[in-house]
Design a protein around this motif. Sequence first.
Motif, PDB file in Angstrom:
ATOM      1  N   TYR A 140     -10.315   2.103  11.756  1.00  0.00           N
ATOM      2  CA  TYR A 140     -11.515   2.720  11.185  1.00  0.00           C
ATOM      3  C   TYR A 140     -12.740   2.427  12.040  1.00  0.00           C
ATOM      4  CZ  TYR A 140     -14.882   4.210   7.612  1.00  0.00           C
ATOM      5  OH  TYR A 140     -15.890   4.851   6.938  1.00  0.00           O
ATOM      6  N   PRO A 166       0.824  -1.225   0.000  1.00  0.00           N
ATOM      7  CA  PRO A 166       0.000   0.000   0.000  1.00  0.00           C
ATOM      8  C   PRO A 166       0.848   1.260   0.000  1.00  0.00           C
ATOM      9  CG  PRO A 166      -0.082  -1.102   2.140  1.00  0.00           C
ATOM     10  CD  PRO A 166       0.594  -2.048   1.201  1.00  0.00           C
ATOM     11  N   VAL A 180      -5.646  -3.895   0.061  1.00  0.00           N
ATOM     12  CA  VAL A 180      -6.121  -4.300   1.389  1.00  0.00           C
ATOM     13  C   VAL A 180      -4.954  -4.975   2.097  1.00  0.00           C
ATOM     14  CG1 VAL A 180      -7.788  -5.694   2.661  1.00  0.00           C
ATOM     15  CG2 VAL A 180      -8.453  -4.615   0.497  1.00  0.00           C
ATOM     16  N   HIS A 192      -9.618   4.932  -5.852  1.00  0.00           N
ATOM     17  CA  HIS A 192     -10.120   5.188  -4.504  1.00  0.00           C
ATOM     18  C   HIS A 192      -9.553   6.483  -3.932  1.00  0.00           C
ATOM     19  CE1 HIS A 192     -11.419   4.451  -0.399  1.00  0.00           C
ATOM     20  NE2 HIS A 192     -12.190   3.485  -0.876  1.00  0.00           N
ATOM     21  N   GLN A 219     -15.607   8.510   5.409  1.00  0.00           N
ATOM     22  CA  GLN A 219     -14.375   7.874   4.939  1.00  0.00           C
ATOM     23  C   GLN A 219     -13.260   8.915   4.773  1.00  0.00           C
ATOM     24  OE1 GLN A 219     -14.042   6.187   0.789  1.00  0.00           O
ATOM     25  NE2 GLN A 219     -14.259   4.270   1.902  1.00  0.00           N
ATOM     26  N   SER A 263      -9.639   9.463   7.016  1.00  0.00           N
ATOM     27  CA  SER A 263      -8.308   9.561   6.422  1.00  0.00           C
ATOM     28  C   SER A 263      -7.609  10.848   6.851  1.00  0.00           C
ATOM     29  CB  SER A 263      -8.407   9.485   4.893  1.00  0.00           C
ATOM     30  OG  SER A 263      -7.130   9.338   4.314  1.00  0.00           O
ATOM     31  N   SER A 281      -7.778   5.113   0.113  1.00  0.00           N
ATOM     32  CA  SER A 281      -7.103   3.867   0.482  1.00  0.00           C
ATOM     33  C   SER A 281      -5.679   3.816  -0.065  1.00  0.00           C
ATOM     34  CB  SER A 281      -7.891   2.671  -0.055  1.00  0.00           C
ATOM     35  OG  SER A 281      -7.742   2.578  -1.459  1.00  0.00           O
ATOM     36  N   ARG A 338      -5.454  -0.898   9.494  1.00  0.00           N
ATOM     37  CA  ARG A 338      -6.311   0.264   9.287  1.00  0.00           C
ATOM     38  C   ARG A 338      -7.787  -0.071   9.510  1.00  0.00           C
ATOM     39  NH1 ARG A 338      -6.747   4.047   3.933  1.00  0.00           N
ATOM     40  NH2 ARG A 338      -7.044   6.033   4.977  1.00  0.00           N
ATOM     41  N   HIS A 359      -6.815  -0.889  -5.460  1.00  0.00           N
ATOM     42  CA  HIS A 359      -7.192  -0.660  -4.063  1.00  0.00           C
ATOM     43  C   HIS A 359      -6.552  -1.783  -3.259  1.00  0.00           C
ATOM     44  CE1 HIS A 359      -9.957  -0.053  -0.572  1.00  0.00           C
ATOM     45  NE2 HIS A 359      -9.941  -1.368  -0.526  1.00  0.00           N
ATOM     46  N   TYR A 369       0.816   5.578  -0.185  1.00  0.00           N
ATOM     47  CA  TYR A 369       0.026   6.777   0.095  1.00  0.00           C
ATOM     48  C   TYR A 369       0.833   8.011  -0.288  1.00  0.00           C
ATOM     49  CZ  TYR A 369      -2.522   3.516   3.113  1.00  0.00           C
ATOM     50  OH  TYR A 369      -3.223   2.446   3.591  1.00  0.00           O
TER      51      TYR A 369
END
Length: 370
Positions: free
Chosen positions: A180, A51, A168, A153, A251, A255, A156, A176, A166, A53
């Motif tokens: 959440y 992942p 996971v 997305h 959502q 974030s 995510s 995460r 996306h 970001y």
Amino acid sequence: MAPSVSQLETVTSESVEKVAHDVSKLNVKATNVEVKVEDKVDAPSYPFYYPYYDLEEKFPPTEIFEFVEPGTRANPAKPNLLTENVKLNHLSPYLGTEVTGVQISQLNKEGLDELALLAAERKVLLFRDQDFKDIGPDRQIEIARHFGPIQKHPTSGNVKGYPEFHVVYRDTKHNRFQEYYGGNRINLTSWHSDVSYEKQTPGTTFFFILDQPETGGDTLFLSQVEAYNRLSPEFKKRLEGLRALHSAVPQAEFSKRLNGPVRREPIETEHPLVRVHPATGEKALYINQGFTKSIVGFKQEESEYLLKFLFDHLAKGADFQIRGNYKPGTVVVWDNRVTAHSATPDFSPTFRRHAVRLTPQAEVPIPATA
């Protein structure tokens, strides 16, 4: 140029350090987010899909596009998909079929159309022994785009250079999902339909596992078609014509609280509470606990009362639910228009669960009429 399969398999753990790991510890450097991964020995099997970001990554508002459902082009007999080598194992009368003897990656356009129709009919398909995770990101995206433009997305983790993915991901230091939903819950089941706040909601969706726990980590699915069918004729009449508000705001706010990305400004969209699938003509409830916030035109107490009944109806309908499990090489294909699903975070945090979703968008929901 996209990396080859051999390159994907030999990426070292040092390269993992160049992507984000724990969104709560994001550290922005120029336009990239870099967080060190302390556990270099036990690196992901597919670090390319780690992942990522980037707080500077921004997407424009989603525009309405013309869409033709691939399933409407399909031969109902499905000769390109259901060859003599293919075996089907139905998991329940209402949804869920295991498919063996065919590779998604080798289907022609007609076969992909037939795949869309079968997914609409059976709601959830579990393709076993697939090479899909090893064919490379460009080919994976090419296949998914047959079913519509892929949703990028807004919050995510994605893949660096490939925002269509996306990701996971959960391991001992990165959870995460728990952040959440909080740590003060008895039951972590959370039914939802992916990004239902989009103006054109997802249709035929792809999900494939890269690393999985020894046991657990399944996905629960339910049929919103059968959930609708269980209602009385008079109640169905009352629901048809109603619209519900789906929101991306919570959502995005989550974030932001973690100093994570918000790549597109959150939207709120009204959708019909009962929608029609363009390929099968089936009517389905289209509400979910994750994103549906209110019934348009109802006062607050009325809306809350009706939504609570419908959410309970979906959650308690064990006879129109399945538990999809994962084996090496499994690709799950489901139709987001007529299903809802929930993760089952029941496995030990000592195990890594790493998966990727490709989420093609479909038509503006078609309202049902009495």
